[in-house]
Design an enzyme around this catalytic site. Structure first.
Site, PDB file in Angstrom:
ATOM      1  N   CYS A  66      18.122  36.551  37.896  1.00 45.01           N
ATOM      2  CA  CYS A  66      19.146  35.636  37.389  1.00 45.01           C
ATOM      3  C   CYS A  66      18.757  34.181  37.620  1.00 45.01           C
ATOM      4  CB  CYS A  66      20.483  35.925  38.063  1.00 45.01           C
ATOM      5  SG  CYS A  66      21.306  37.428  37.479  1.00 45.01           S
ATOM      6  N   CYS A 126      23.433  40.425  30.263  1.00 45.95           N
ATOM      7  CA  CYS A 126      22.123  40.921  29.850  1.00 45.95           C
ATOM      8  C   CYS A 126      22.183  42.444  29.681  1.00 45.95           C
ATOM      9  CB  CYS A 126      21.062  40.554  30.886  1.00 45.95           C
ATOM     10  SG  CYS A 126      20.657  38.791  30.918  1.00 45.95           S
ATOM     11  N   CYS A 166      26.106  35.760  38.417  1.00 46.13           N
ATOM     12  CA  CYS A 166      24.682  35.542  38.164  1.00 46.13           C
ATOM     13  C   CYS A 166      24.131  34.400  39.003  1.00 46.13           C
ATOM     14  CB  CYS A 166      24.448  35.255  36.681  1.00 46.13           C
ATOM     15  SG  CYS A 166      25.205  33.729  36.085  1.00 46.13           S
TER      16      CYS A 166
END
Length: 246
Positions: free
Chosen positions: A123, A203, A229
């Site tokens: 991330c 994602c 994230c």
């Protein structure tokens, strides 16, 4: 960040929170964008499950505002198509696609499997660092975060100070019902994955469907303690070993 700047921004955020307490989200957004003391702003949007609401409000207030979209290289194809659809439908004229540093990807994630071994570093590489670099050109940024989403966001203010910049959360007090009602009232396009059971979309490798009754973000990093994230963390923006290029 110098202490005097920290104090100045903190006082400014406090005053804005007091002045706009109970104000409509569109008023908060309009005020932030037109207040010279706030400075130059960009909106950061994932073009995820609920993003279209804030993007719609922006289109009514200032559609030429820069919108930063983090294209991590691991997004669902549906998200990429949805981003283009929403930008065109709403007439947003300055969507900027932000990508991770190619050298970082080569050095740290050449096989694209870093998310399996170290999700936090993945991330940082694909989201946090690219966003921090993109935000250097702005005095603050606008987010779509809401208090109901996680326990960490429960006390979130409309205006915050984050790493030397103002951060504005116009939808802080909105509920899931408010979001759904706004989408219905304005016939806004839905993210196609929502109908398939993805209540929160990130994602592809780190997002799963949620079961009825589960929290909307339960499908993000499922099975891990991780719930964010990292782009909304105020401290610790250090990327050990990552390329220092712009």
């Amino acid at each position: 960040m110098p202490l005097d700047l920290t104090a100045l921004l903190t006082a400014r955020a406090a005053q804005l929170n007091a002045d706009l307490k109970g104000a409509d989200a569109e008023v908060v957004l309009d005020t932030a964008l037109r207040n010279a003391k706030v400075g130059d702003l960009a909106m950061v949007s994932s073009f995820g499950a609920e993003s279209v609401v804030l993007l719609h409000l922006l289109s009514r207030v200032a559609p030429d505002t820069p919108v930063l979209f983090l294209e991590t290289g691991m997004l669902f194809p549906e998200t990429l198509a949805y981003q283009r659809e929403v930008a065109e439908t709403l007439g947003l004229t300055d969507v900027r696609v932000i990508r991770p540093d190619s050298l970082d990807l080569f050095l740290h994630d050449p096989e694209g499997d870093l998310h399996q071994r170290d999700a936090d570093t993945c991330c940082a590489l694909r989201k946090t660092k690219p966003l921090e670099l993109a935000l250097q050109a702005f005095d603050g940024w606008i987010t779509g975060r809401k208090r109901h989403q996680t326990a960490d966001r429960a006390e979130m203010a409309l205006f915050e100070v984050d790493a030397g910049k103002l951060k504005i959360n116009p939808l802080a007090h909105w509920t899931r019902e408010d979001i759904a009602a706004h989408m219905d009232a304005h016939d806004l396009p839905r993210h196609p994955l929502v109908a398939q059971g993805f209540a929160s979309v990130g994602c592809a490798p780190c997002t799963t469907k949620v079961a009825p009754g589960e929290d909307a973000r339960a499908g993000r990093w499922r099975g891990r303690v991780k719930t964010e994230c990292g782009i909304h963390f105020s401290a610790g923006r250090i990327y050990p070993g990552l390329h220092k290029g712009a």
